[in-house]
Design a protein around this motif. Structure first.
Motif, PDB file in Angstrom:
ATOM      1  N   PHE B  74       0.912  -1.190   0.215  1.00 58.93           N
ATOM      2  CA  PHE B  74       0.046   0.007  -0.116  1.00 58.93           C
ATOM      3  C   PHE B  74       0.890   1.336   0.038  1.00 58.93           C
ATOM      4  O   PHE B  74       0.871   1.713   0.926  1.00 58.93           O
ATOM      5  CB  PHE B  74      -1.079   0.039   1.117  1.00 58.93           C
ATOM      6  CG  PHE B  74      -1.945   1.011   1.177  1.00 58.93           C
ATOM      7  CD1 PHE B  74      -2.360   1.839   2.390  1.00 58.93           C
ATOM      8  CD2 PHE B  74      -2.769   1.366   0.149  1.00 58.93           C
ATOM      9  CE1 PHE B  74      -3.347   2.569   2.360  1.00 58.93           C
ATOM     10  CE2 PHE B  74      -3.781   2.215   0.116  1.00 58.93           C
ATOM     11  CZ  PHE B  74      -3.925   2.953   1.345  1.00 58.93           C
ATOM     12  N   PRO B  75       1.338   1.507  -1.113  1.00 64.19           N
ATOM     13  CA  PRO B  75       2.471   2.789  -1.160  1.00 64.19           C
ATOM     14  C   PRO B  75       1.717   4.104  -0.913  1.00 64.19           C
ATOM     15  O   PRO B  75       0.400   4.285  -1.744  1.00 64.19           O
ATOM     16  CB  PRO B  75       2.909   2.494  -2.719  1.00 64.19           C
ATOM     17  CG  PRO B  75       2.214   1.718  -3.322  1.00 64.19           C
ATOM     18  CD  PRO B  75       1.220   1.049  -2.197  1.00 64.19           C
ATOM     19  N   LEU B  76       2.318   5.138  -0.560  1.00 70.29           N
ATOM     20  CA  LEU B  76       1.706   6.359  -0.426  1.00 70.29           C
ATOM     21  C   LEU B  76       2.504   7.481  -1.301  1.00 70.29           C
ATOM     22  O   LEU B  76       3.719   7.364  -1.163  1.00 70.29           O
ATOM     23  CB  LEU B  76       1.802   6.757   1.013  1.00 70.29           C
ATOM     24  CG  LEU B  76       1.276   8.237   1.191  1.00 70.29           C
ATOM     25  CD1 LEU B  76      -0.249   8.430   1.068  1.00 70.29           C
ATOM     26  CD2 LEU B  76       1.616   9.101   2.505  1.00 70.29           C
ATOM     27  N   ARG B  77       2.084   8.057  -2.169  1.00 70.23           N
ATOM     28  CA  ARG B  77       2.737   8.861  -2.967  1.00 70.23           C
ATOM     29  C   ARG B  77       2.552  10.275  -2.781  1.00 70.23           C
ATOM     30  O   ARG B  77       1.226  10.977  -2.581  1.00 70.23           O
ATOM     31  CB  ARG B  77       2.286   8.722  -4.723  1.00 70.23           C
ATOM     32  CG  ARG B  77       2.871   9.458  -5.807  1.00 70.23           C
ATOM     33  CD  ARG B  77       4.281   9.093  -6.088  1.00 70.23           C
ATOM     34  NE  ARG B  77       4.917   9.609  -7.037  1.00 70.23           N
ATOM     35  CZ  ARG B  77       6.135   9.512  -7.418  1.00 70.23           C
ATOM     36  NH1 ARG B  77       7.071   8.700  -6.632  1.00 70.23           N
ATOM     37  NH2 ARG B  77       6.653  10.312  -8.332  1.00 70.23           N
ATOM     38  N   LEU B  78       3.509  11.074  -3.017  1.00 74.98           N
ATOM     39  CA  LEU B  78       3.685  12.507  -2.585  1.00 74.98           C
ATOM     40  C   LEU B  78       4.214  13.254  -4.054  1.00 74.98           C
ATOM     41  O   LEU B  78       5.235  12.931  -4.424  1.00 74.98           O
ATOM     42  CB  LEU B  78       4.743  12.934  -1.586  1.00 74.98           C
ATOM     43  CG  LEU B  78       4.041  12.792  -0.246  1.00 74.98           C
ATOM     44  CD1 LEU B  78       4.230  11.525   0.286  1.00 74.98           C
ATOM     45  CD2 LEU B  78       5.040  13.676   0.969  1.00 74.98           C
TER      46      LEU B  78
END
Lengths: 114, 110
Positions: B74-78
């Motif tokens: 579950f990657p989080l991208r900024l």
């Protein structure tokens, strides 16, 4: 939409005495209640839980009390130890409905003085 | 049993840069979450997922994106880092009762 509230941002207690942390919730559909503990620079860890069919659950020095009519949850630590100094978060949900959106109270910083 | 693993542990970004915070769990949990914790504040839910291919916004989703192509990740991208995104980020998973959290990623945007 803060459904879980911890109104005391901090609590200071002497070692050996009782610590009482409080949590209020608004959703009467909540049927599962949990407390987490968080040390600095670490992720929160599960501490103790209670389901709505009970009004008390005890695990060693930690006891959680549930007052459904008041929509109030409390965590008692007896006797308090310096190693209990941490941030405590409460959490509530209703199984199967709003379960997906896991939100927490603001947390209470507990400091236990030797 | 590794539980929930987050990488990196620390990162400094310049304004406008992008990055991905990685999160993986080995407990076969359907539910996964991203939180941020600002100094002196509680845990704010950014995004969550109830299963592979399903994501939804939390309390503070602006400036972030997520994907859930597998149960484990579950990657989080900024995309365009801003100073307001300086925070500690926690990933968590839940199999039906208590949540398990990663150790956190301390992100500073300068």
């Amino acid at each position: 939409d803060q459904q879980v509230k911890q109104n005391s941002p901090s609590l200071s207690v002497q070692e050996g005495r009782i610590s009482i942390l409080n949590c209020d919730y608004t959703n009467s559909m909540f049927d599962y209640f949990l407390w987490y503990k968080k040390y600095p620079a670490e992720g929160p860890t599960f501490l103790i839980s209670i389901s709505s069919i009970k009004d008390k659950n005890e695990d060693g020095r930690f006891t959680v009390f549930l007052n459904k009519s008041a929509k109030h949850l409390s965590l008692h630590i007896v006797p308090s130890q310096p190693g209990d100094s941490a941030v405590y978060f409460c959490h509530s949900f209703s199984g199967g409905t709003s379960y997906g959106k896991l939100t927490f109270g603001q947390g209470t910083i507990l400091t236990v003085h030797p | 049993n590794a539980g929930v693993t987050q990488t990196p542990k620390f990162r400094i970004l310049k304004i406008g840069q992008s990055m991905t915070l990685q999160c993986t769990q080995d407990m076969n949990h359907n539910y996964m979450y991203w939180y941020r914790q600002d100094p002196g504040m509680g845990l704010k839910l950014i995004y969550y997922s109830v299963g592979a291919g399903i994501t939804d916004k939390g309390e503070v989703p602006n400036g972030y994106n997520v994907s859930r192509s597998t149960t484990e990740d579950f990657p989080l991208r900024l995309e365009l880092a801003a100073p307001s995104q300086t925070s500690v980020y926690f990933c968590a998973s839940n199999g039906g009762s208590e949540a398990f959290f990663g150790q956190g990623t301390r992100l500073t945007v300068v």
